[in-house]
Design a protein around this motif. Structure first.
Motif, PDB file in Angstrom:
ATOM      1  N   PRO A 105      -6.212 -61.170 -66.463  1.00  0.00           N
ATOM      2  CA  PRO A 105      -7.513 -62.360 -66.528  1.00  0.00           C
ATOM      3  C   PRO A 105      -8.633 -61.652 -66.644  1.00  0.00           C
ATOM      4  O   PRO A 105      -9.363 -61.867 -67.483  1.00  0.00           O
ATOM      5  CB  PRO A 105      -6.923 -63.399 -65.612  1.00  0.00           C
ATOM      6  N   LYS A 106      -8.840 -60.523 -66.055  1.00  0.00           N
ATOM      7  CA  LYS A 106     -10.211 -59.917 -65.881  1.00  0.00           C
ATOM      8  C   LYS A 106     -10.300 -59.293 -67.339  1.00  0.00           C
ATOM      9  O   LYS A 106     -11.353 -59.254 -67.868  1.00  0.00           O
ATOM     10  CB  LYS A 106     -10.333 -58.979 -64.728  1.00  0.00           C
ATOM     11  N   ALA A 107      -9.206 -58.382 -67.824  1.00  0.00           N
ATOM     12  CA  ALA A 107      -9.204 -58.025 -68.957  1.00  0.00           C
ATOM     13  C   ALA A 107      -9.642 -58.999 -69.979  1.00  0.00           C
ATOM     14  O   ALA A 107     -10.517 -58.590 -70.851  1.00  0.00           O
ATOM     15  CB  ALA A 107      -8.054 -57.201 -69.192  1.00  0.00           C
ATOM     16  N   LEU A 108      -8.862 -60.006 -70.143  1.00  0.00           N
ATOM     17  CA  LEU A 108      -9.293 -61.153 -71.062  1.00  0.00           C
ATOM     18  C   LEU A 108     -10.451 -61.537 -71.021  1.00  0.00           C
ATOM     19  O   LEU A 108     -11.192 -61.889 -72.261  1.00  0.00           O
ATOM     20  CB  LEU A 108      -8.271 -62.212 -71.044  1.00  0.00           C
ATOM     21  N   GLU A 109     -10.991 -61.591 -69.856  1.00  0.00           N
ATOM     22  CA  GLU A 109     -12.680 -62.124 -69.776  1.00  0.00           C
ATOM     23  C   GLU A 109     -13.534 -61.163 -70.494  1.00  0.00           C
ATOM     24  O   GLU A 109     -14.294 -61.660 -71.128  1.00  0.00           O
ATOM     25  CB  GLU A 109     -12.944 -62.255 -68.434  1.00  0.00           C
ATOM     26  N   TYR A 110     -13.346 -60.109 -70.168  1.00  0.00           N
ATOM     27  CA  TYR A 110     -14.329 -58.732 -70.699  1.00  0.00           C
ATOM     28  C   TYR A 110     -13.999 -58.783 -72.189  1.00  0.00           C
ATOM     29  O   TYR A 110     -14.742 -58.679 -73.044  1.00  0.00           O
ATOM     30  CB  TYR A 110     -13.948 -57.714 -70.052  1.00  0.00           C
ATOM     31  N   TYR A 111     -12.625 -58.931 -72.560  1.00  0.00           N
ATOM     32  CA  TYR A 111     -12.561 -58.730 -74.184  1.00  0.00           C
ATOM     33  C   TYR A 111     -13.307 -59.936 -74.809  1.00  0.00           C
ATOM     34  O   TYR A 111     -13.747 -59.918 -75.821  1.00  0.00           O
ATOM     35  CB  TYR A 111     -11.137 -58.783 -74.452  1.00  0.00           C
ATOM     36  N   ASN A 112     -13.101 -61.017 -74.234  1.00  0.00           N
ATOM     37  CA  ASN A 112     -13.696 -62.425 -74.867  1.00  0.00           C
ATOM     38  C   ASN A 112     -15.107 -62.275 -74.937  1.00  0.00           C
ATOM     39  O   ASN A 112     -15.807 -62.642 -75.760  1.00  0.00           O
ATOM     40  CB  ASN A 112     -13.179 -63.736 -74.107  1.00  0.00           C
ATOM     41  N   ARG A 113     -15.964 -61.902 -73.879  1.00  0.00           N
ATOM     42  CA  ARG A 113     -17.388 -61.219 -73.663  1.00  0.00           C
ATOM     43  C   ARG A 113     -17.550 -60.509 -74.844  1.00  0.00           C
ATOM     44  O   ARG A 113     -18.387 -60.538 -75.707  1.00  0.00           O
ATOM     45  CB  ARG A 113     -17.689 -60.885 -72.312  1.00  0.00           C
ATOM     46  N   SER A 114     -16.780 -59.435 -74.919  1.00  0.00           N
ATOM     47  CA  SER A 114     -16.965 -58.457 -76.311  1.00  0.00           C
ATOM     48  C   SER A 114     -16.717 -59.144 -77.621  1.00  0.00           C
ATOM     49  O   SER A 114     -17.603 -58.728 -78.366  1.00  0.00           O
ATOM     50  CB  SER A 114     -16.052 -57.261 -75.919  1.00  0.00           C
ATOM     51  N   LEU A 115     -15.936 -59.870 -77.706  1.00  0.00           N
ATOM     52  CA  LEU A 115     -15.744 -60.488 -78.884  1.00  0.00           C
ATOM     53  C   LEU A 115     -16.919 -61.648 -79.378  1.00  0.00           C
ATOM     54  O   LEU A 115     -17.461 -61.484 -80.629  1.00  0.00           O
ATOM     55  CB  LEU A 115     -14.442 -61.586 -78.816  1.00  0.00           C
ATOM     56  N   ILE A 116     -17.545 -62.009 -78.399  1.00  0.00           N
ATOM     57  CA  ILE A 116     -18.686 -63.114 -78.705  1.00  0.00           C
ATOM     58  C   ILE A 116     -19.818 -62.045 -79.092  1.00  0.00           C
ATOM     59  O   ILE A 116     -20.595 -62.584 -80.063  1.00  0.00           O
ATOM     60  CB  ILE A 116     -19.236 -63.494 -77.342  1.00  0.00           C
ATOM     61  N   ILE A 117     -20.000 -60.936 -78.588  1.00  0.00           N
ATOM     62  CA  ILE A 117     -21.131 -60.066 -78.915  1.00  0.00           C
ATOM     63  C   ILE A 117     -20.785 -59.467 -80.494  1.00  0.00           C
ATOM     64  O   ILE A 117     -21.765 -59.383 -81.060  1.00  0.00           O
ATOM     65  CB  ILE A 117     -21.347 -58.916 -77.828  1.00  0.00           C
ATOM     66  N   ALA A 118     -19.718 -59.010 -80.414  1.00  0.00           N
ATOM     67  CA  ALA A 118     -19.192 -58.491 -81.795  1.00  0.00           C
ATOM     68  C   ALA A 118     -19.276 -59.606 -82.918  1.00  0.00           C
ATOM     69  O   ALA A 118     -19.872 -59.184 -83.887  1.00  0.00           O
ATOM     70  CB  ALA A 118     -17.530 -58.007 -81.715  1.00  0.00           C
ATOM     71  N   GLU A 119     -19.008 -60.934 -82.542  1.00  0.00           N
ATOM     72  CA  GLU A 119     -19.141 -61.815 -83.435  1.00  0.00           C
ATOM     73  C   GLU A 119     -20.689 -62.173 -83.774  1.00  0.00           C
ATOM     74  O   GLU A 119     -21.212 -62.333 -84.871  1.00  0.00           O
ATOM     75  CB  GLU A 119     -18.410 -63.187 -83.068  1.00  0.00           C
ATOM     76  N   GLY A 120     -21.641 -61.811 -82.757  1.00  0.00           N
ATOM     77  CA  GLY A 120     -22.961 -62.434 -82.897  1.00  0.00           C
ATOM     78  C   GLY A 120     -23.608 -61.337 -83.597  1.00  0.00           C
ATOM     79  O   GLY A 120     -24.677 -61.437 -84.301  1.00  0.00           O
ATOM     80  N   ILE A 121     -23.010 -59.917 -83.627  1.00  0.00           N
ATOM     81  CA  ILE A 121     -23.719 -58.965 -84.482  1.00  0.00           C
ATOM     82  C   ILE A 121     -23.254 -58.866 -85.879  1.00  0.00           C
ATOM     83  O   ILE A 121     -23.608 -58.033 -86.870  1.00  0.00           O
ATOM     84  CB  ILE A 121     -23.824 -57.467 -83.885  1.00  0.00           C
ATOM     85  N   GLY A 122     -21.735 -59.575 -85.991  1.00  0.00           N
ATOM     86  CA  GLY A 122     -21.393 -59.474 -87.359  1.00  0.00           C
ATOM     87  C   GLY A 122     -20.468 -58.284 -87.891  1.00  0.00           C
ATOM     88  O   GLY A 122     -20.072 -58.030 -88.780  1.00  0.00           O
ATOM     89  N   SER A 123     -20.030 -57.723 -86.634  1.00  0.00           N
ATOM     90  CA  SER A 123     -19.308 -56.223 -86.887  1.00  0.00           C
ATOM     91  C   SER A 123     -17.893 -56.773 -87.031  1.00  0.00           C
ATOM     92  O   SER A 123     -17.146 -56.771 -85.922  1.00  0.00           O
ATOM     93  CB  SER A 123     -19.495 -55.326 -85.808  1.00  0.00           C
ATOM     94  N   LYS A 124     -17.471 -56.766 -88.439  1.00  0.00           N
ATOM     95  CA  LYS A 124     -15.939 -57.079 -88.596  1.00  0.00           C
ATOM     96  C   LYS A 124     -14.981 -56.001 -88.007  1.00  0.00           C
ATOM     97  O   LYS A 124     -13.910 -56.366 -87.563  1.00  0.00           O
ATOM     98  CB  LYS A 124     -15.793 -57.167 -89.990  1.00  0.00           C
ATOM     99  N   GLN A 125     -15.465 -54.741 -88.129  1.00  0.00           N
ATOM    100  CA  GLN A 125     -14.850 -53.431 -87.333  1.00  0.00           C
ATOM    101  C   GLN A 125     -14.481 -53.731 -85.604  1.00  0.00           C
ATOM    102  O   GLN A 125     -13.386 -53.866 -85.312  1.00  0.00           O
ATOM    103  CB  GLN A 125     -15.288 -52.401 -87.713  1.00  0.00           C
ATOM    104  N   ASP A 126     -15.471 -54.046 -85.082  1.00  0.00           N
ATOM    105  CA  ASP A 126     -15.515 -54.403 -83.976  1.00  0.00           C
ATOM    106  C   ASP A 126     -14.930 -55.703 -83.438  1.00  0.00           C
ATOM    107  O   ASP A 126     -13.978 -55.816 -82.489  1.00  0.00           O
ATOM    108  CB  ASP A 126     -16.909 -54.416 -83.082  1.00  0.00           C
TER     109      ASP A 126
END
Length: 91
Positions: A10-31
């Motif tokens: 659950p903690k891993a998913l929390e951090y990955y989902n936070r990371s996903l929001i950031i990656a989507e925000g900057i538009g980095s398809k690779q990330d």
């Protein structure tokens, strides 16, 4: 990541989902694709094959769009592991 070694999914998913929001925000398809693949790995480790496949296929689609063949090979391998665990050797 140490929380993965401890099985704190659950903690891993929390951090990955936070990371996903950031990656989507900057538009980095690779990330975006990398994070989605990592989420798929979490579900795979938990034995949730349907969710893992959903995330792996989503990540694979992005890698195909950007032409990242090296990582496509890794994701296809992840998908193959899922099908092997399901005894679906033809897939």
């Amino acid at each position: 990541m140490s929380f993965l070694l401890k099985g704190d999914y659950p903690k891993a998913l929390e951090y990955y989902n936070r990371s996903l929001i950031i990656a989507e925000g900057i538009g980095s398809k690779q990330d975006i694709s990398n994070v989605i693949n990592n989420i798929g790995n979490i579900y795979s480790d938990q034995g949730n094959h349907s969710k893992a496949l959903k995330y792996f296929n989503r990540s694979l689609k992005i890698k195909e769009e950007i032409g990242d063949k090296r990582t496509m090979a890794n994701i296809l391998s992840n998908i193959g592991v899922i099908y092997a665990e399901q005894n679906n050797y033809l897939k």
